[in-house]
Design an enzyme around this catalytic site. Structure first.
Site, PDB file in Angstrom:
ATOM      1  N   ASP A 133      54.833  -3.701  21.333  1.00 21.30           N
ATOM      2  CA  ASP A 133      54.026  -3.596  20.287  1.00 21.30           C
ATOM      3  C   ASP A 133      53.910  -2.430  19.631  1.00 21.30           C
ATOM      4  O   ASP A 133      53.857  -1.322  20.539  1.00 21.30           O
ATOM      5  CB  ASP A 133      52.400  -3.786  20.640  1.00 21.30           C
ATOM      6  CG  ASP A 133      51.062  -3.992  20.153  1.00 21.30           C
ATOM      7  OD1 ASP A 133      51.229  -4.917  19.049  1.00 21.30           O
ATOM      8  OD2 ASP A 133      50.385  -2.982  19.651  1.00 21.30           O
ATOM      9  N   GLU A 185      58.249  -4.454  18.015  1.00 21.11           N
ATOM     10  CA  GLU A 185      57.453  -4.613  16.868  1.00 21.11           C
ATOM     11  C   GLU A 185      56.802  -3.540  16.455  1.00 21.11           C
ATOM     12  O   GLU A 185      56.170  -2.768  16.307  1.00 21.11           O
ATOM     13  CB  GLU A 185      56.047  -5.605  17.382  1.00 21.11           C
ATOM     14  CG  GLU A 185      54.673  -5.837  15.989  1.00 21.11           C
ATOM     15  CD  GLU A 185      53.892  -4.954  15.882  1.00 21.11           C
ATOM     16  OE1 GLU A 185      53.151  -5.844  14.810  1.00 21.11           O
ATOM     17  OE2 GLU A 185      53.478  -3.909  16.817  1.00 21.11           O
TER      18      GLU A 185
END
Lengths: 673, 673
Positions: free
Chosen positions: B396, B425
């Site tokens: 993330d 990401e």
């Protein structure tokens, strides 16, 4: 783990670089070095970047800030103050204070918005921006910068910090940021570089201007005399005033060393020389000496020094041809037989390209066990002539000598004489030609000699004036050489000689001709299908009628004057081609600051050609529909043009080219120049 | 002077390389690594080149010869036998024997020519080729090779040498070269490398196949239960059979760690959470633990192990979401406050993008003085889950963590577990996205989510499938994510959902969807102008009717099956766009060996669009006017096409795309597949 893991800034894609920094990019003194890089870090913190640079003999680094161009690209520049090797790095770092200052402005605006409209709120509530705490954070940042700073700004930084701290404690509602331009300026000149990222060192070779812009004239001194006498260096010196007057600034002589007798070639490259044949100047070495001697028939060092003095007097330079190969009579053959290849029968290997044999030439063996002494001696040849006042060398066939030698040799010579220029006479495969330029050659011969059609010229010029080639390869365009009478010049068409000269003189800033063969339109090849000259001066003395009425010297003089008066033509970087709806018409422009030159050439040697231009007006720096004045510097006409589409018509029998000086029209609303 | 000045060969422009060797190029096991370089030397001697390569754990270097492609370009390849880091160099050298052998042939031909036509001669006389001396030279070369050779070939080389020597002495007139293919072969495998040039080491990261070709399905385990109950890892495991059946091979779960209570967000990102609100899985850490714990409401390690086992059983993998950020309740906040930014009032700095505040999230401070321990602990998080059987991580917001950390951390994990895959990401600026991929991320999220028009798609895909990007950046295309309901999907148009899925599944080999929101065509944004989902699963449990008749799961299943059956769709390298004379029709092909897939997509969500293709037949490997059969794998039609121009018509209400399997027609003279 790295020693310091907090270097959050990445610096990539640095320009100009050659082979990722392995070789130097090239510039000339006074030229602005524009440096670009991608500089970025994780997250949203503000990043800064600067260029760190120094001259090879300068102990101290200089600094100049870079500017953000958006999208993580940064740009900066400096103007190298002297010739020599320069080093530069890029340094990037996080500017926490700048990040904080930008955030503070946003907080204050948001807070004011809330005060004005207390209904505002929700998930991205700007309420409770806690500005006093933000101010205290700023004070802490400044205080830290002040502590790390031992210079004159430490007190200022501490003062700013105290002022923020007081504001923080006062709980006053701010309506604008307290950070002034002065604060930002002081912080900017005291960067926190603890976690900065520096790239490795990149190289820049800075030459004198003549490396980029020069006008060469090659001639054989032995043909410099009038009457049927062997010319010498005095005769050569006597040609200098008129050549200088014609605008040539580099006078280049084929090798002036003693010429070998063994296997001497006769006229027209005949394997049997007649007793009075003078031999090829590239068969170097006799009992009179080798690469540091002068052929007795040309004179001695007294004559040579006189030649150099005369050249200096007229503001031109003498370029020597250095050909590292030996006639069988060269002193090295006896003193250093191990610098040559010895055949199984004990004889020395002459030059060959089977089945062709060149028995008058012994190539040097760069795989010799004694390569160190060979390299040393060859480098001393250059230094010998440098001491005699020569600063420009045309190097013969450098592509047949070991590549590592050139890098070492040119580096050695330029370390003590950074103003020395080396022109690589390599007509070979592209990688090898470019490789020699990367290794250090200042200028290079090119394929121009064989590029004739519009398509060929555009594609070749685009290749050599774009990155990466333009960073290290400085083209020198020759329409002819003693080795090459190209087929295009074999039909004795005046228009072709002129348009080839115009192309050479305006497409690139370095060009040269081999004369008087060129200006007297010598067109006869040795035989059909050959690019050798008939009665080539390589093997015999020629008598030239330099004052012939048909000589192209007047037009060459005009061309050279146009080049001297237009800085746009003294560089290659800005060359751009423009469309014309006729495949025989070539159109291009060059621009330097205020100076804009637009050239149209008719490549058809016999027919009138006409067409409509489709100029890229933004490249010209003109309004899309602007009116502008084109003054023809070659034919003295004047035209008012308008927008991109303009009609051109060129009759090769009159003049195959326009060289326009373009200026914004005084009457129309026009361009911006 | 260099230590060895006789290394005459230059090696440049090595491909694939990333930032001149600073980073690794990426490949997968079994993929051929095609290596190209410019290899050249001075003069006319023959050059050779080879690739030297080894696996990081392999002490011995392997060798493979390169082939000359002309113009000094060389090419070679090898197939890496295993995952991990590979190193390669290029080595170039002069092959004196090969040069000699070629020259000998020319000498013999010339000599024969002279014998046949004694008139031949002149300046480039082939007469007197002195072949006996040439033979003796060859004997000397072979003898030298033999002396330097300690292996089994030494005797053979000596034998060849003696044979040449005998020929030389016999004075026989040769009519053809005595050098046989066997001789050349033996010499070739005993190169004289004394003066060879080796490049520095270049890196190659070889991953398992799933790094290049994978099909992702993201879902929230807490919404995996039927009825209005908090789903857990058992419920998630129960979904595996049907998802595996539908062709998904990576099932990716948002963070499964304990969720913080402090400043917990309520439904629809409300700053006030209701007592029964479940919170955001990205607010990681509570008294139940942090990044190595499981939220109690999802189950414990027994359930987790069961989930992994079930996945293995069905041939799919579980991917975990690793988000390096903490809720205020994370154990690290107490145990390592120095891993966070402490504000002047002693509080810990929460995440902010002024004026926005994210008080439920504490970012880690990568400028911490204790960065070494922070790095260590973070890397242990990955290793912890690797030991639990997880080999794929979706990381993330990696772009908000220090870049040097990722290079070190991914390197460390992959050194012991080379089969671990990291998906970045990062939706951020291009340099930063590409930078993360260079630093080690196996796959990357992309801008595909916002590229809708033909022009946008072509330009973006050409960028990421061309050098240099394609060498290190492996795209993973997502039509939606829990954070992004793109505007294109907010109109609840079935045709758009389908064509976005077709594009994602066929433009790149890695794609994924966030479900069931995608297949159930969830279209409502939080509010107009927002790309957030209304009632986002990030903040609440959703109940989904997975068996809805309108679900797109059947068509996704078909798409995944097509991908599985067509190796052309399991790579990106061969993607090429073809022209269609309609701006709403996008046409592209992919080809892998015999497998050729051609896709046409109607990007207009409402209207029938038709047009004529202009296929690049050479890209397709078909004859310019060949006949070929297009079988639609999506709609089951069959078409016989001919040459580049073919009519296509797509009704978005029926199906917005053709996915053709292309085969040479059996009837026509057609293509070559």
């Amino acid at each position: 783990m790295p020693i310091e893991g907090r270097r959050r800034v990445a610096v990539e894609d640095v320009h100009p670089t050659v082979n990722a920094g392995r070789f130097a990019a090239k510039r000339v003194v006074g030229e602005t070095v524009q440096i670009r890089a991608a500089v970025y870090a994780d997250g949203h913190d503000h990043v800064r970047a600067r260029i760190i640079y120094r001259h090879e003999h300068d102990g101290e680094w200089r600094y100049t800030d870079m500017r953000s161009m958006g999208n993580d690209l940064w740009e900066g520049e400096f103007v190298p103050a002297g010739v020599g090797l320069w080093f530069f790095r890029i340094e990037g770092w996080i500017d926490h204070f700048d990040t904080w200052a930008a955030d503070l402005s946003k907080r204050i605006s948001a807070q004011l918005g809330v005060l004005a409209d207390p209904q505002l709120g929700g998930t991205s509530s700007p309420a409770g921006q806690d500005i006093p705490l933000a101010l205290a954070t700023g004070a802490k940042l400044l205080s830290k910068l002040s502590i790390e700073n031992s210079g004159v700004d430490a007190g200022l930084l501490q003062e700013f910090a105290r002022s923020l701290q007081r504001l923080s404690e006062s709980r006053v509602t701010l309506t604008e940021t307290p950070v002034t331009g002065e604060w930002l300026e002081v912080v900017r000149r005291n960067p926190d570089l603890r976690f900065s990222t520096q790239t490795s060192e990149f190289l820049l070779r800075v030459d004198r201007k003549r490396a980029l812009y020069s006008t060469w004239y090659e001639f054989f001194p032995r043909s410099a005399a009038h009457a049927d006498r062997h010319g010498n260096l005095y005769d050569a010196a006597r040609l200098i005033p008129s050549l200088a007057q014609a605008g040539f600034d580099v006078l280049y002589l084929p090798p002036i060393h003693p010429i070998g007798l063994s296997f001497r070639k006769g006229k027209n490259n005949n394997v049997q020389a007649a007793p009075d044949d003078v031999g090829s100047p590239w068969a170097i070495g006799s009992l009179h000496g080798g690469h540091t001697a002068i052929a007795p028939e040309l004179g001695g060092f007294r004559e040579f020094d006189e030649l150099i003095r005369t050249a200096e007097q007229y503001g031109v330079e003498i370029a020597l041809d250095i050909a590292f190969q030996c006639s069988p009579d060269h002193p090295w053959v006896k003193s250093h037989p191990d610098w040559f290849i010895v055949r199984p029968d004990g004889s020395i290997q002459y030059a060959e390209n089977p089945p062709k044999k060149y028995q008058d030439i012994y190539p040097l063996n760069f795989e010799s066990d004694d390569w160190r002494n060979l390299w040393g001696e060859l480098s001393e040849v250059f230094l010998f002539w440098v001491k005699r006042g020569v600063k420009i060398f045309r190097v013969d066939n450098p592509h047949t000598k070991a590549l590592p030698f050139w890098e070492w040799c040119i580096g050695k010579v330029q370390r003590s004489h950074p103003d020395v220029i080396f022109l690589a006479e390599a007509f070979t495969r592209p990688h090898l030609m470019y490789g020699l330029a990367k290794l250090g050659f200042t200028q290079s011969y090119t394929y121009f000699t064989w590029r004739n059609t519009k398509e060929e010229l555009v594609s070749y010029l685009e290749e050599i004036t774009s990155e990466p080639v333009c960073e290290y390869f400085r083209p020198n365009f020759w329409p002819n050489t003693p080795d090459i009478l190209p087929f295009s010049l074999q039909k004795n068409q005046r228009s072709v000689f002129i348009h080839r000269a115009v192309l050479a003189a305006t497409l690139t800033a370095n060009y040269g001709i081999y004369g008087p063969a060129f200006e007297l339109m010598e067109s006869r090849p040795l035989r059909e299908g050959s690019e050798e000259y008939y009665e080539s001066e390589k093997y015999q003395i020629r008598e030239w009628n330099r004052d012939a009425a048909t000589s192209l010297m007047p037009i060459l003089t005009t061309l050279n004057k146009i080049r001297a008066e237009h800085s746009a033509l003294q560089q290659n970087r800005s060359l751009r081609f423009h469309k014309v709806d006729n495949p025989d018409l070539l159109c291009y422009s060059k621009r330097e600051h205020e100076d804009l030159v637009l050239v149209v050439v008719n490549l058809d040697p016999t027919h009138v050609q006409s067409g409509w231009t489709e100029l890229d007006m933004s490249v010209l720096g003109l309004d899309a529909d602007g009116t502008f004045e084109c003054r023809d510097l070659l034919q003295d006409g004047r035209y008012t043009w308008n927008g991109p589409r303009n009609f051109v018509r060129l009759d090769p029998q009159i003049c195959p080219a326009h060289i326009f000086h373009v200026r914004r029209s005084l009457s129309g609303p026009g361009g911006i120049l």
